[in-house]
Design a protein around this motif. Sequence first.
Motif, PDB file in Angstrom:
ATOM      1  N   SER A   1      51.956 -11.024  68.838  1.00  0.00           N
ATOM      2  CA  SER A   1      51.989 -11.406  67.422  1.00  0.00           C
ATOM      3  C   SER A   1      52.622 -12.782  67.306  1.00  0.00           C
ATOM      4  O   SER A   1      53.545 -13.119  68.049  1.00  0.00           O
ATOM      5  CB  SER A   1      52.809 -10.406  66.608  1.00  0.00           C
ATOM      6  N   TYR A   2      52.127 -13.572  66.373  1.00  0.00           N
ATOM      7  CA  TYR A   2      52.692 -14.886  66.105  1.00  0.00           C
ATOM      8  C   TYR A   2      53.768 -14.767  65.023  1.00  0.00           C
ATOM      9  O   TYR A   2      53.527 -14.171  63.969  1.00  0.00           O
ATOM     10  CB  TYR A   2      51.603 -15.864  65.659  1.00  0.00           C
ATOM     11  N   SER A   3      54.941 -15.310  65.302  1.00  0.00           N
ATOM     12  CA  SER A   3      56.009 -15.338  64.305  1.00  0.00           C
ATOM     13  C   SER A   3      55.606 -16.263  63.165  1.00  0.00           C
ATOM     14  O   SER A   3      55.170 -17.392  63.391  1.00  0.00           O
ATOM     15  CB  SER A   3      57.313 -15.820  64.935  1.00  0.00           C
ATOM     16  N   ASP A   4      55.783 -15.791  61.936  1.00  0.00           N
ATOM     17  CA  ASP A   4      55.347 -16.546  60.763  1.00  0.00           C
ATOM     18  C   ASP A   4      56.394 -16.423  59.647  1.00  0.00           C
ATOM     19  O   ASP A   4      56.101 -15.948  58.549  1.00  0.00           O
ATOM     20  CB  ASP A   4      53.989 -15.998  60.294  1.00  0.00           C
ATOM     21  N   PRO A   5      57.637 -16.846  59.918  1.00  0.00           N
ATOM     22  CA  PRO A   5      58.708 -16.647  58.928  1.00  0.00           C
ATOM     23  C   PRO A   5      58.479 -17.386  57.616  1.00  0.00           C
ATOM     24  O   PRO A   5      58.930 -16.934  56.564  1.00  0.00           O
ATOM     25  CB  PRO A   5      59.957 -17.163  59.659  1.00  0.00           C
ATOM     26  N   ASP A   6      57.757 -18.522  57.659  1.00  0.00           N
ATOM     27  CA  ASP A   6      57.521 -19.289  56.433  1.00  0.00           C
ATOM     28  C   ASP A   6      56.190 -18.935  55.774  1.00  0.00           C
ATOM     29  O   ASP A   6      55.812 -19.548  54.769  1.00  0.00           O
ATOM     30  CB  ASP A   6      57.590 -20.786  56.709  1.00  0.00           C
ATOM     31  N   LYS A   7      55.484 -17.960  56.330  1.00  0.00           N
ATOM     32  CA  LYS A   7      54.211 -17.446  55.786  1.00  0.00           C
ATOM     33  C   LYS A   7      53.088 -18.479  55.782  1.00  0.00           C
ATOM     34  O   LYS A   7      52.117 -18.346  55.033  1.00  0.00           O
ATOM     35  CB  LYS A   7      54.408 -16.861  54.381  1.00  0.00           C
ATOM     36  N   SER A   8      53.185 -19.504  56.615  1.00  0.00           N
ATOM     37  CA  SER A   8      52.121 -20.517  56.648  1.00  0.00           C
ATOM     38  C   SER A   8      50.830 -19.945  57.240  1.00  0.00           C
ATOM     39  O   SER A   8      49.730 -20.288  56.784  1.00  0.00           O
ATOM     40  CB  SER A   8      52.578 -21.738  57.444  1.00  0.00           C
ATOM     41  N   ILE A   9      50.954 -19.081  58.246  1.00  0.00           N
ATOM     42  CA  ILE A   9      49.750 -18.442  58.793  1.00  0.00           C
ATOM     43  C   ILE A   9      49.181 -17.473  57.772  1.00  0.00           C
ATOM     44  O   ILE A   9      47.964 -17.407  57.561  1.00  0.00           O
ATOM     45  CB  ILE A   9      50.060 -17.708  60.113  1.00  0.00           C
TER      46      ILE A   9
END
Length: 207
Positions: free
Chosen positions: A152-160
């Motif tokens: 899984s790709y980390s996406d803390p800023d929800k850009s993905i």
Amino acid sequence: MIDNPYPLHMKSCSTRPRIAFPGLAAALLAGVLLAGCAGGGGGNPDSRLSLQQATQPLTGAPQQLAEIRSQANQLLDGGKDAFEQRIQALKGTPIVVNDWASWCGPCRFEFPFLQSQASKHAKEIAFLGVDSDDSSGSAKTFLGELPLPYPSYSDPDKSIRQELHGIGYPATVFYDRAGNVAYTHQGQYRDEAALAADIQRYALNSG
């Protein structure tokens, strides 16, 4: 194509609760909200894979899919750029992307279905996760309980997530072999059969 989001009978978490109100009523309300996102319609916390099974090397598969298995259950950095590069590199292979968060009960409910289907189709479909609006510590704990046979790709800023046009959590996006989005399922899958049917129709194009 985007599925109609959240029929009335489906419980979903549109976003992580961050509401603050004074007094006891506020505490009770916050508890209800958190319970809704932690319980996910009864939930299904039972993993269908052990960590050893999820990370077992994939033999006899195309290189790109073998590489995905070699990163099984990992949280990958790099954000949107790394995710988009991966999607481009996987052209020619159908892709299923699941956007999830550790605090989302509906995500926990459907994870066993993804474990099962990703294992079944590991040599023909690329599965990827996106962990959005989450902390790495909580995500790793979650993956320790429900290990995935893909990264899984980390996406803390929800850009993905913004790129995927997710509405609420979870969301599952299907890419065709040309790398185009064929379908987006908003909300949780209520059973594995529904997920399997969408995989057949939108990833494998078999009806």
